[in-house]
Scaffold this motif. Sequence first.
Motif, PDB file in Angstrom:
ATOM      1  N   VAL A   4      -7.965   1.726  -8.918  1.00  0.00           N
ATOM      2  CA  VAL A   4      -7.583   0.366  -8.529  1.00  0.00           C
ATOM      3  C   VAL A   4      -7.458  -0.514  -9.774  1.00  0.00           C
ATOM      4  O   VAL A   4      -6.605  -1.407  -9.843  1.00  0.00           O
TER       5      VAL A   4
ATOM      6  N   LEU B 113      -9.343  -3.602  -1.634  1.00  0.00           N
ATOM      7  CA  LEU B 113      -8.802  -3.618  -2.988  1.00  0.00           C
ATOM      8  C   LEU B 113      -9.058  -4.960  -3.663  1.00  0.00           C
ATOM      9  O   LEU B 113      -9.385  -5.021  -4.850  1.00  0.00           O
TER      10      LEU B 113
ATOM     11  N   HIS C  15       0.847  -1.195   0.000  1.00  0.00           N
ATOM     12  CA  HIS C  15       0.000   0.000   0.000  1.00  0.00           C
ATOM     13  C   HIS C  15       0.884   1.247   0.000  1.00  0.00           C
ATOM     14  O   HIS C  15       2.053   1.200   0.399  1.00  0.00           O
TER      15      HIS C  15
ATOM     16  N   LEU D 128     -12.389   3.725  -1.421  1.00  0.00           N
ATOM     17  CA  LEU D 128     -12.226   2.378  -1.974  1.00  0.00           C
ATOM     18  C   LEU D 128     -13.199   1.436  -1.278  1.00  0.00           C
ATOM     19  O   LEU D 128     -12.819   0.542  -0.517  1.00  0.00           O
TER      20      LEU D 128
END
Length: 272
Positions: A80, A107, A55, A203
Amino acid sequence: MGFLQITDLGTVHFHEYGEGKKPMLAFHGYGMTGRQFHVLKQSVLQDYHVYGIDHFFHGESRLDNWTEAQILAGMPKAMVRQYVEEWFRLYGRQRFSVMGYSIGANLALILVEEYADLIDDLILMAPDGLAVYKGFDILTNKAWGKFLFNRVTKNKWLAPTLLKSLYKVHFIDESLYKIAYSEMDTEQKRLDVYYTLNLIKWLKPDVVKIAHLINQHKIKCTLIFGKHDQLFPKTAAMPFINLLADADVHEAPLGHWLVTPALDDYLVNLPA
């Protein structure tokens, strides 16, 4: 290891490991790196070749000249998809699997939204993203929460004091207290927490859509929870689990700190 160069975002670093041949993109939890899953040597790594992605504000991944205002505004969910498109550019368009632990599950789930027709397996461990975690939502989206988060980040004594108070009133358990304290005891660590949670705040997977896609494409779905996890317990994920036609769900005798050799032993000893 290698790097994904993503336009308008930055340099994403990844680690490669595993004895298996099936490619798997893996997303770690807070405070770790893409190497986090290397402890699963007897179980997961026997079947998969893992591309463990760092990350931002972790490992060697770096944003490309983003200002603080951009970071606090959050990374668009559409970006993403660029992780996989860049990975395809390096390795060719192919089928793959995905894995995520804690915040990394967001993710992993978004990739199911985008690439369900190419995904073989989905493994989620103590996953964020299956239900709204009110604590993170307050800190990154509510005005008073954002103000408090900013103050805590920039004050060297306020964060430890707040954590101790939450522990004393049993809002968090001892394991979560230790994890949080270890990530808030220096100014740089507090800034990394602050920037990470704000960067990823948009996200958010569409879990109803994802459950439908898992069923439609018959993606093998394995969900692993810690029996003593107070952060992302199995109970919070039940609405999602109930939408799945054939999920493999487990509760290991562990807390939120789940990706450990003890989990490897647990997985490898599950009944066939």
